[in-house]
Scaffold this active site. Structure first.
Site, PDB file in Angstrom:
ATOM      1  N   TYR A  14     -25.313 -55.641  20.462  1.00 45.93           N
ATOM      2  CA  TYR A  14     -24.686 -55.283  21.789  1.00 45.93           C
ATOM      3  C   TYR A  14     -23.210 -54.924  21.569  1.00 45.93           C
ATOM      4  O   TYR A  14     -22.795 -54.336  20.759  1.00 45.93           O
ATOM      5  CB  TYR A  14     -25.214 -56.219  22.930  1.00 45.93           C
ATOM      6  CG  TYR A  14     -25.340 -55.601  24.086  1.00 45.93           C
ATOM      7  CD1 TYR A  14     -26.391 -54.549  24.225  1.00 45.93           C
ATOM      8  CD2 TYR A  14     -24.472 -55.419  25.290  1.00 45.93           C
ATOM      9  CE1 TYR A  14     -26.403 -53.700  25.445  1.00 45.93           C
ATOM     10  CE2 TYR A  14     -24.615 -54.610  26.170  1.00 45.93           C
ATOM     11  CZ  TYR A  14     -25.479 -53.794  26.382  1.00 45.93           C
ATOM     12  OH  TYR A  14     -25.636 -53.024  27.618  1.00 45.93           O
ATOM     13  N   ARG A  67     -23.673 -43.167  32.729  1.00 48.66           N
ATOM     14  CA  ARG A  67     -22.540 -44.014  32.789  1.00 48.66           C
ATOM     15  C   ARG A  67     -22.526 -45.107  31.915  1.00 48.66           C
ATOM     16  O   ARG A  67     -22.859 -46.346  32.261  1.00 48.66           O
ATOM     17  CB  ARG A  67     -22.117 -44.528  34.219  1.00 48.66           C
ATOM     18  CG  ARG A  67     -20.869 -45.134  34.494  1.00 48.66           C
ATOM     19  CD  ARG A  67     -20.869 -46.138  35.755  1.00 48.66           C
ATOM     20  NE  ARG A  67     -22.083 -47.268  35.409  1.00 48.66           N
ATOM     21  CZ  ARG A  67     -21.800 -48.374  34.782  1.00 48.66           C
ATOM     22  NH1 ARG A  67     -20.681 -48.485  33.912  1.00 48.66           N
ATOM     23  NH2 ARG A  67     -22.903 -49.071  34.505  1.00 48.66           N
ATOM     24  N   LYS A  85     -30.288 -53.824  24.717  1.00 51.12           N
ATOM     25  CA  LYS A  85     -30.652 -54.937  25.932  1.00 51.12           C
ATOM     26  C   LYS A  85     -32.047 -55.368  25.536  1.00 51.12           C
ATOM     27  O   LYS A  85     -31.995 -56.710  25.844  1.00 51.12           O
ATOM     28  CB  LYS A  85     -30.775 -54.077  27.159  1.00 51.12           C
ATOM     29  CG  LYS A  85     -29.288 -53.859  27.897  1.00 51.12           C
ATOM     30  CD  LYS A  85     -28.808 -55.396  28.527  1.00 51.12           C
ATOM     31  CE  LYS A  85     -27.473 -55.570  28.667  1.00 51.12           C
ATOM     32  NZ  LYS A  85     -26.740 -55.014  29.695  1.00 51.12           N
ATOM     33  N   GLU A 157     -30.442 -49.364  33.991  1.00 49.51           N
ATOM     34  CA  GLU A 157     -29.411 -49.828  33.426  1.00 49.51           C
ATOM     35  C   GLU A 157     -28.445 -48.496  33.380  1.00 49.51           C
ATOM     36  O   GLU A 157     -29.025 -47.338  32.720  1.00 49.51           O
ATOM     37  CB  GLU A 157     -29.838 -50.096  31.899  1.00 49.51           C
ATOM     38  CG  GLU A 157     -28.840 -50.457  30.785  1.00 49.51           C
ATOM     39  CD  GLU A 157     -28.443 -51.726  31.161  1.00 49.51           C
ATOM     40  OE1 GLU A 157     -26.932 -52.102  31.147  1.00 49.51           O
ATOM     41  OE2 GLU A 157     -29.033 -52.644  31.481  1.00 49.51           O
ATOM     42  N   ASP A 158     -27.190 -48.664  33.405  1.00 52.73           N
ATOM     43  CA  ASP A 158     -26.116 -47.587  33.346  1.00 52.73           C
ATOM     44  C   ASP A 158     -26.340 -46.239  33.944  1.00 52.73           C
ATOM     45  O   ASP A 158     -26.344 -45.411  33.203  1.00 52.73           O
ATOM     46  CB  ASP A 158     -26.076 -47.614  31.769  1.00 52.73           C
ATOM     47  CG  ASP A 158     -24.969 -48.619  31.130  1.00 52.73           C
ATOM     48  OD1 ASP A 158     -24.465 -49.632  32.066  1.00 52.73           O
ATOM     49  OD2 ASP A 158     -25.135 -48.680  30.037  1.00 52.73           O
ATOM     50  N   ASP A 180     -29.111 -54.086  36.282  1.00 51.27           N
ATOM     51  CA  ASP A 180     -28.415 -54.869  35.290  1.00 51.27           C
ATOM     52  C   ASP A 180     -27.012 -54.808  35.854  1.00 51.27           C
ATOM     53  O   ASP A 180     -26.158 -55.863  36.102  1.00 51.27           O
ATOM     54  CB  ASP A 180     -28.566 -54.793  33.901  1.00 51.27           C
ATOM     55  CG  ASP A 180     -27.935 -55.795  33.191  1.00 51.27           C
ATOM     56  OD1 ASP A 180     -28.146 -56.973  33.371  1.00 51.27           O
ATOM     57  OD2 ASP A 180     -27.443 -55.664  32.121  1.00 51.27           O
ATOM     58  N   ASP A 181     -26.311 -53.902  36.137  1.00 53.48           N
ATOM     59  CA  ASP A 181     -24.933 -53.615  36.388  1.00 53.48           C
ATOM     60  C   ASP A 181     -24.601 -54.107  37.716  1.00 53.48           C
ATOM     61  O   ASP A 181     -23.515 -54.649  37.809  1.00 53.48           O
ATOM     62  CB  ASP A 181     -24.449 -51.944  36.273  1.00 53.48           C
ATOM     63  CG  ASP A 181     -24.925 -51.434  35.013  1.00 53.48           C
ATOM     64  OD1 ASP A 181     -24.520 -51.645  33.997  1.00 53.48           O
ATOM     65  OD2 ASP A 181     -26.210 -50.818  35.110  1.00 53.48           O
ATOM     66  N   ASN A 322     -16.334 -52.992  29.050  1.00 55.10           N
ATOM     67  CA  ASN A 322     -16.852 -52.893  28.036  1.00 55.10           C
ATOM     68  C   ASN A 322     -16.633 -51.429  27.171  1.00 55.10           C
ATOM     69  O   ASN A 322     -16.828 -50.433  28.212  1.00 55.10           O
ATOM     70  CB  ASN A 322     -18.326 -53.344  27.826  1.00 55.10           C
ATOM     71  CG  ASN A 322     -18.491 -54.796  27.945  1.00 55.10           C
ATOM     72  OD1 ASN A 322     -17.513 -55.540  27.640  1.00 55.10           O
ATOM     73  ND2 ASN A 322     -19.721 -54.964  28.586  1.00 55.10           N
TER      74      ASN A 322
END
Length: 365
Positions: A14, A67, A85, A157-158, A180-181, A322
């Site tokens: 990751y 993103r 992930k 995710e993202d 998740d974000d 990150n």
């Protein structure tokens, strides 16, 4: 291998390695590790899902690549994230690999560089928006449930802010979904803040929180902190939110800006005169906890860290963006500039730092 060597291999599986992998995905692509579903397959998404060889899927991590981390819009090359992930689901959650399905929805990209790159593996067109996008997602969500049943977990995710909050609200009551974000990051950060109380004494309600970054992660963490303070103190959530301040690209979020704010920022628009930058916000609000979710590196400058350290015995500083290159400050900067006072954690791993003969080990949050 992963389960037996989690600590050593996490930075490879990751962050930070996954960020570089996504940036170079087109050049290193050799075989698909997940399922790509593109706009060209509209009307046939169920058939595409049936092509995946494993039948009993328990967890899907899906992205549209708009993103990715703090890296902007790598489009289809964002596949590295769902793949990484789901390796964590196996390593840390014990979910068998065959029950995990990484999916990238290819709805185009707005990244000029990739649109002109001969090695780009996705659709060479601008991102679908509006009804076209909503319809595509609707078909996808229905097909997933039809193919894998009610209990399949779909982790968003993202996705970009404007889609992420809408998708969570739209499908939260009909599907087993998790962002998740917005939610995952928040739970880990709240755990970190609770752990920090053992060093600091007192409770979450004793602190004033200042965020740099008011997107999914920032507002998600802020809301969970407010919920927990409300639970502990029995005070209404509206009161608890007043301990939490957010700075976005236009400065401190205050009530005079309310009309122009996106809906997820509105609960954080408190009564205060406008403040245009982070340093002034730190000096005015005098936070005890500073949290970075901006996706922009080196934004916790020496002035900012020195300012928060000047009025706190133990300032809590969380530089969460990150990959490593986008971290608001490094571990070394945080400990040096705060003269060893900071209680510090980051989004990506940093090595221990020696300051004045003492070894400081930064947490990863």
């Amino acid at each position: 291998l992963l389960i037996d060597n989690v600590e050593e291999l996490l930075p490879i599986v990751y962050t930070p390695t996954v960020g570089e992998a996504c940036q170079k995905y087109g050049s290193i692509f050799s075989r698909p590790q997940g399922l790509y579903i593109s706009l060209k397959e509209k009307g046939k998404i169920l058939e595409v899902l049936k092509n995946w060889p494993e039948r009993s899927i328990q967890v899907i991590v899906v992205t549209d690549g708009e993103r990715i981390l703090g890296l902007g819009d790598p489009g289809c090359q964002g596949m590295g994230i769902p793949v990484g992930k789901l390796s964590l689901y196996t390593a840390l959650g014990g979910v068998r690999p065959s029950a995990c399905l990484p999916i990238t929805l290819d709805v185009g990209t707005n990244n000029e560089e990739l649109l002109n790159d001969e090695f780009y593996i996705g659709l060479r067109q601008r991102r679908a928006t509006g009804q076209e996008y909503i319809g595509f997602l609707q078909e996808f969500m229905s097909a997933v449930k039809q193919n894998y049943g009610e209990k399949v977990l779909i982790q968003f995710e993202d996705f970009a802010n404007h889609n992420a909050f809408d998708l969570l609200a739209r499908y939260g009551t009909t599907h087993l979904v998790f962002n998740d974000d917005i939610q995952g990051t928040a739970s880990v950060v709240l755990a970190g803040l609770i752990a920090a109380q053992t060093l600091l004494g007192g409770s979450l309600a004793d602190h004033t929180y200042l965020f740099l970054g008011a997107g999914e992660a920032g507002t998600g963490i802020a809301e969970l902190i407010a919920l927990e303070i409300s639970r502990q103190t029995k005070a209404p959530i509206e009161e608890c939110r007043k301990k939490i301040w957010l700075v976005d690209s236009k400065g401190l979020i205050v009530s005079t800006r309310k009309e122009s704010l996106q809906h997820f920022k509105k609960p954080w628009a408190h009564e205060h005169k406008p403040v245009s930058n982070l340093l002034d916000a730190v000096n005015t609000i005098k936070p005890t906890v500073l949290i970075g979710t901006s996706g922009k590196g080196q934004t916790f400058t020496k002035d900012v860290v020195e300012a928060i350290s000047s009025f706190n015995e133990r300032p809590v500083i969380l530089a969460l963006s990150n990959p490593t290159s986008q971290s608001e400050c490094t571990a070394e900067q945080a400990y040096t500039w705060s003269k060893g006072k900071a209680v510090f954690a980051t989004g990506s791993p940093f090595d221990p730092v020696e300051y004045n003969g003492k070894i400081h080990v930064p947490g990863q949050a």
